[in-house]
Design an enzyme around this catalytic site. Structure first.
Site, mmCIF file in Angstrom:
data_model
loop_
_atom_site.group_PDB
_atom_site.id
_atom_site.type_symbol
_atom_site.label_atom_id
_atom_site.label_comp_id
_atom_site.label_asym_id
_atom_site.label_seq_id
_atom_site.Cartn_x
_atom_site.Cartn_y
_atom_site.Cartn_z
ATOM 1 N N ARG A 180 -21.752 -35.034 30.240
ATOM 2 C CA ARG A 180 -21.175 -33.978 31.200
ATOM 3 C C ARG A 180 -21.806 -32.831 31.138
ATOM 4 N NH1 ARG A 180 -14.790 -32.864 30.354
ATOM 5 N NH2 ARG A 180 -15.120 -32.479 32.501
ATOM 6 N N ASP A 225 -16.261 -22.753 30.093
ATOM 7 C CA ASP A 225 -17.146 -23.978 29.658
ATOM 8 C C ASP A 225 -18.528 -23.270 29.618
ATOM 9 O OD1 ASP A 225 -14.618 -25.114 31.254
ATOM 10 O OD2 ASP A 225 -15.737 -26.765 29.766
ATOM 11 N N ASN A 242 -15.178 -22.135 34.543
ATOM 12 C CA ASN A 242 -14.012 -22.733 33.965
ATOM 13 C C ASN A 242 -13.307 -23.807 34.943
ATOM 14 O OD1 ASN A 242 -12.419 -23.158 31.647
ATOM 15 N ND2 ASN A 242 -10.752 -22.104 32.723
ATOM 16 N N LYS A 243 -12.247 -24.617 34.383
ATOM 17 C CA LYS A 243 -11.762 -25.343 35.287
ATOM 18 C C LYS A 243 -11.489 -24.967 36.656
ATOM 19 C CE LYS A 243 -11.189 -28.612 34.203
ATOM 20 N NZ LYS A 243 -12.169 -29.979 34.521
ATOM 21 N N GLN A 275 -4.577 -31.097 33.475
ATOM 22 C CA GLN A 275 -4.532 -30.798 31.854
ATOM 23 C C GLN A 275 -3.468 -29.741 31.469
ATOM 24 O OE1 GLN A 275 -7.191 -30.979 34.102
ATOM 25 N NE2 GLN A 275 -8.797 -31.391 32.891
ATOM 26 N N ARG A 324 -12.108 -33.967 25.465
ATOM 27 C CA ARG A 324 -12.638 -32.948 26.465
ATOM 28 C C ARG A 324 -12.177 -31.458 26.056
ATOM 29 N NH1 ARG A 324 -8.268 -30.770 26.625
ATOM 30 N NH2 ARG A 324 -8.898 -29.418 28.275
ATOM 31 N N GLY A 325 -12.558 -30.434 26.847
ATOM 32 C CA GLY A 325 -12.444 -29.172 26.259
ATOM 33 C C GLY A 325 -13.947 -28.834 25.664
ATOM 34 N N ALA A 326 -14.607 -27.639 26.281
ATOM 35 C CA ALA A 326 -16.032 -27.402 25.821
ATOM 36 C C ALA A 326 -16.183 -27.583 24.454
ATOM 37 C CB ALA A 326 -16.406 -26.054 26.329
HETATM 38 O O1 MRU Z 1 -12.689 -30.923 32.193
HETATM 39 P P1 MRU Z 1 -12.126 -30.501 30.929
HETATM 40 O O2 MRU Z 1 -10.738 -30.785 30.644
HETATM 41 O O3 MRU Z 1 -12.904 -30.787 29.804
HETATM 42 O O4 MRU Z 1 -12.196 -28.907 31.154
HETATM 43 C C1 MRU Z 1 -11.470 -28.000 30.045
HETATM 44 C C2 MRU Z 1 -11.707 -26.476 30.565
HETATM 45 O O5 MRU Z 1 -12.100 -26.286 31.491
HETATM 46 C C3 MRU Z 1 -11.565 -25.632 29.462
HETATM 47 O O6 MRU Z 1 -10.821 -24.260 29.887
HETATM 48 C C4 MRU Z 1 -12.617 -25.185 28.745
HETATM 49 O O7 MRU Z 1 -13.385 -26.188 28.299
HETATM 50 C C5 MRU Z 1 -12.305 -24.303 27.547
HETATM 51 S S1 MRU Z 1 -11.613 -25.250 26.097
HETATM 52 C C6 MRU Z 1 -11.506 -24.190 24.982
#
Ligand code: MRU
Length: 357
Positions: free
Chosen positions: A83, A234, A244-245, A193, A46-48
């Site tokens: 996703r 993201d 973002n999240k 997270q 996970r994470g962009a």
């Molecule tokens: O749903 P996730 O855990 O993939 O979401 C992650 C985030 O929102 C992060 O802040 C974003 O992807 C940046 S990661 C460097």
């Protein structure tokens, strides 16, 4: 710093199963396209930026099975569907297709694999640069007589990328330079997270931190206990709105109301020039069970999921939100920090394109 995605001595692709962290560090081997798609969909990765890198490897593995134009385009579509919000996935898949389609089918799998390695090396270098620029923005905000107090939401650490992280890269850089620093870590419901992954990374790196309930951030800002907020991202729209999240928007509002700088750290690959504004960013809706249930370690050491809500209640689980550009103090990228405005973003993209050619 170790990489989140690596090849073993047999050339197999490995990463950590992030659904097992922080209680167990369990590597998984990604051997084919469907394994990569599964890992992204179930958030083992996970994470962009990491989603982008694993998606790219998924396409490279698909090329070993069917390197025809139609086969590669179909694999691209399957991986893209895993996703929807982080644009880095589309960026990485498009980059792979553009690299391999001009080649003869027999050469495509090797070309794709090499392109993935380049993409990963670039992600690591990008994030190191983001870390330096973020540290430069944060350092002067420390108040006399106390450590710099930075709040972050979700996890934009090394494990959300190939290496270093984005928002956390700045914090790691400050800590490595000996700065006095303390990080407020939002737990980040529903998947936590922050409480699980960001706390785990900061603890491993020896960076002082405190986990807070998401609802505590506004109070801390009103009390003057936060010098800056830094988050990952993201997708950045062309007008500077950022996805973002879920919960990020509330932090940005509280920061704005209290005069606390709100920084968004992201590589240029997170900017979607084709997306005019935040309203056009697709927001992922995840399983309501992530809201009604929570996972954690019981007294016997076993990791269990427990129910929070009465049986059968309705729950809604949007995974991301959009923060309007006006609440963003700066976007911190590998090319330095820029205002979250359409002209500044257009100029940044032109500069980045110039640096590539
Ligand atoms: O749903 P996730 O855990 O993939 O979401 C992650 C985030 O929102 C992060 O802040 C974003 O992807 C940046 S990661 C460097």
């Amino acid at each position: 710093m170790a990489r989140t995605l690596w090849l073993d001595e047999h050339g197999r692709l490995l990463t950590w199963d992030q659904t097992r962290l922080p209680f167990a560090s369990v590597p998984i081997t990604l051997t084919d396209e469907s394994g990569c798609a599964h890992a992204i969909r179930t958030m083992q990765v996970r994470g962009a930026p990491l989603i982008g890198a694993v998606g790219a490897y998924g396409l490279a593995l698909a090329a070993r099975v069917d390197a025809s134009d139609a086969g590669l385009r179909a694999a691209h579509a399957r991986l893209l569907a895993t996703r929807p919000t982080a644009v880095n996935l589309r960026w990485a898949l498009d980059r792979l297709l553009a690299a391999v389609l001009p080649k003869a089918p027999a050469d495509r799998a090797a070309c794709a694999w090499a392109e993935c390695a380049r993409l990963c090396d670039e992600d690591a270098a990008c994030n190191a640069a983001i870390g330096r620029h973020a540290a430069d923005r944060l350092r002067p905000l420390a108040r006399p007589g106390r450590p710099l107090q930075v709040l972050t939401h979700c996890n934009a650490g090394a494990i959300a990328t190939v290496e270093h992280g984005t928002a956390l890269a700045g914090l790691f850089a400050l800590a490595a330079a000996g700065a006095a620093l303390h990080v407020w870590v939002d737990e980040t419901r529903p998947r936590n997270q922050g409480a699980s992954l960001t706390a785990w990374e900061l603890k491993s790196a020896g960076v002082p931190h405190t986990v807070i309930a998401d609802n505590a951030a506004g109070l801390l800002m009103r009390q003057g206990q936060v010098d800056a907020v830094i988050v990952g991202c993201d997708r950045v729209a062309a007008n500077g709105d950022v996805a973002n999240k879920i919960g990020t928007y509330g932090k940005a509002l509280a920061a704005g109301d209290n005069g606390v700088p709100f920084f968004v750290a992201c590589p240029v690959s997170t900017i979607d020039a084709d997306c005019p504004d935040g309203a056009a960013i697709p927001i992922e809706l995840r399983d309501p069970r992530e809201v009604t249930h929570v996972r954690g370690r019981g007294p016997d050491g076993r990791v269990v999921e427990v129910q929070l809500t009465p049986d059968g209640v309705a729950a809604l689980n949007p995974a991301f939100d959009v923060t309007p550009a006006r609440w963003v103090s700066a976007l911190v990228t590998e090319h330095g920090s820029v205002d979250a405005t359409a002209p500044a973003i257009a100029a940044l993209l032109a500069r980045a394109a110039g640096a590539r050619s």
